[in-house]
Design a protein around this motif. Structure first.
Motif, PDB file in Angstrom:
ATOM      1  N   ILE A 294       0.850  -1.201   0.000  1.00  0.00           N
ATOM      2  CA  ILE A 294       0.000   0.000   0.000  1.00  0.00           C
ATOM      3  C   ILE A 294       0.882   1.247   0.000  1.00  0.00           C
ATOM      4  CG2 ILE A 294      -1.765   1.301   1.266  1.00  0.00           C
ATOM      5  CD1 ILE A 294      -2.351  -1.470   2.711  1.00  0.00           C
ATOM      6  N   LEU A 338     -11.132   3.077  -6.106  1.00  0.00           N
ATOM      7  CA  LEU A 338     -10.750   2.196  -4.990  1.00  0.00           C
ATOM      8  C   LEU A 338     -11.982   1.397  -4.561  1.00  0.00           C
ATOM      9  CD1 LEU A 338      -8.668   4.261  -2.381  1.00  0.00           C
ATOM     10  CD2 LEU A 338      -7.876   2.278  -3.689  1.00  0.00           C
ATOM     11  N   GLU A 341     -13.228  -3.327  -0.821  1.00  0.00           N
ATOM     12  CA  GLU A 341     -12.290  -4.342  -0.361  1.00  0.00           C
ATOM     13  C   GLU A 341     -10.888  -3.747  -0.179  1.00  0.00           C
ATOM     14  OE1 GLU A 341     -11.850  -7.527  -3.157  1.00  0.00           O
ATOM     15  OE2 GLU A 341     -10.475  -8.625  -1.846  1.00  0.00           O
ATOM     16  N   GLN A 342     -10.476  -2.948  -1.133  1.00  0.00           N
ATOM     17  CA  GLN A 342      -9.160  -2.310  -1.032  1.00  0.00           C
ATOM     18  C   GLN A 342      -9.100  -1.351   0.156  1.00  0.00           C
ATOM     19  OE1 GLN A 342      -9.138  -0.830  -5.141  1.00  0.00           O
ATOM     20  NE2 GLN A 342      -7.232  -1.930  -5.517  1.00  0.00           N
ATOM     21  N   TYR A 345      -8.815  -3.320   3.286  1.00  0.00           N
ATOM     22  CA  TYR A 345      -7.451  -3.848   3.414  1.00  0.00           C
ATOM     23  C   TYR A 345      -6.513  -2.762   3.958  1.00  0.00           C
ATOM     24  CZ  TYR A 345      -2.885  -5.795   2.190  1.00  0.00           C
ATOM     25  OH  TYR A 345      -1.589  -6.229   2.241  1.00  0.00           O
TER      26      TYR A 345
END
Ligand SMILES: *Cc1c(COP(=O)(O)O)cnc(C)c1O
Length: 358
Positions: A294, A338, A341-342, A345
């Motif tokens: 990330i 985005l 889910e991202q 995370y």
């Protein structure tokens, strides 16, 4: 026969300018618009239009991008750096009030993350003084102060369409002229220092070099691109807001300073920033997040501490809030594509890393 002097298919179509003007007026209300090659060049134009002279003082935050300051430096102005609010990161108007002087000629609020300072307060501060308010609304497209679009409140506003901003033409910008007394000057500056606009409207029979100016105009293909981008604004704002809201929900309760929106602001969610408790931790978080795939990042090195700022002696300014924010601020990814889910995370990983480092 009708033989134009220039190759017709290469000649800009005035109808495109009219269409863009109309579209911008829908967004901003009736104003004079000057689409530019970038926001930096709109700010350069602003310094020329405001006729900033050597020795004039310009008040601006140190926590900003270099081109907020550069146009004024080029004109020989003295920069006076003001503090920022520790949470919203916009210019602290009490500090601006303390730094006003007889020589102040411009104040440049930076609408960080699409949030302005309290503009009514700023307008009251400069009342009856020979001071121009030049809004660095680079990040301000589609955001408002008390319902008024950012960039329309001071004398001049400058917006960016750089690829990192909410809408983009690759490179691009917009100067919004609100102060009607500056229009003739702005026309000359935009026409590279000539009175070509007066010539086009028939006020003079030929045009010539009358003052300073530059090549600031956005190219026609980018104007067409901009028209398309403007139509995407509502969708982009709502997608960014979704990401913003998910961050706020999932990060609540963690040892972080979360962003806050003043009551007067409607944000465009241009940036999602948090602050952690130290620079060491911030740098460690960036490193660990990168290891987890990330990308996160800090933001500005304050201008007064930059290498150029030091050469000019600007490190004499004592700006503890600015320094602290610059050390501890962390930006998380925020853009329409985005997925939930991202975002989850990202928040899960961040909360795990903060726990590791407690
Ligand atoms: C992006 C930005 C600029 C510069 O905009 P460009 O269009 O890239 O020239 C200036 N000031 C601020 C605060 C910015 O965020």
């Amino acid at each position: 026969m009708n033989i134009p002097f220039n190759q017709p298919e290469r000649t800009p179509d005035p109808a495109l300018d009219e269409q863009l003007d109309r579209r911008l007026a829908e967004l901003y209300g009736p104003r004079k618009f000057y689409p530019t090659t970038s926001c930096s060049s709109a700010l350069q134009m602003a310094a020329e239009v405001a006729k900033i002279q050597p020795g004039d003082e310009v008040i601006l935050p140190s926590f900003t991008y270099v081109t907020t300051a550069m146009p004024f430096v080029k004109r020989g102005a003295v920069l006076v750096f003001a503090e920022i609010d520790p949470v919203t990161c916009v210019m602290d108007l009490d500090d601006v009030a303390r730094k006003l002087s007889e020589r102040t000629r411009a104040i440049v609020p930076v609408h960080y993350a699409g949030i302005s300072p309290d503009m009514d307060h700023l307008v009251r501060l400069v009342e009856a003084r020979p001071i121009r308010i030049i809004e660095d609304a680079a990040q301000g497209i589609d955001a408002t102060y008390k319902g008024r679009p950012l960039g329309t409140i001071g004398d001049i506003g400058a917006v960016s369409f750089h690829h990192t901003k909410n809408i983009s033409t690759g490179e691009g910008g917009l100067l919004i002229l609100n102060a009607e007394d500056l229009q003739d000057t702005a026309d000359v500056v935009y026409e590279k220092g000539t009175d070509r606009r007066a010539f086009i409207s028939g006020e003079v029979d030929r045009y010539s070099w009358v003052s300073v100016g530059g090549s600031y105009e956005m190219a026609p293909p980018l104007k067409r691109l901009l028209l398309g981008e403007l139509d995407l604004l509502p969708q982009i704002r709502s997608e960014r807001r979704r990401v913003y809201d998910t961050y706020m929900k999932h990060l609540a309760g963690l040892p972080l300073i979360l962003p806050e929106l003043p009551d007067y602001a409607r944000s465009n969610h241009h940036i999602f920033h948090v602050q952690v408790s130290s620079k060491t931790l911030r740098d460690q978080v960036i490193k660990r997040m990168r290891e987890e795939g990330i990308q996160t990042t800090f933001h500005y090195q304050p201008l007064h501490n930059s290498s150029f700022g030091q050469q000019r002696g600007y490190d004499r300014f004592d700006l503890p809030v600015t320094d602290r924010v610059a050390d501890r601020l962390l930006r998380l990814p925020i853009y329409p594509t985005l997925s939930e889910e991202q975002v989850c995370y990202i928040t899960d990983t961040l909360s795990r890393i903060l726990e590791e480092n407690q």
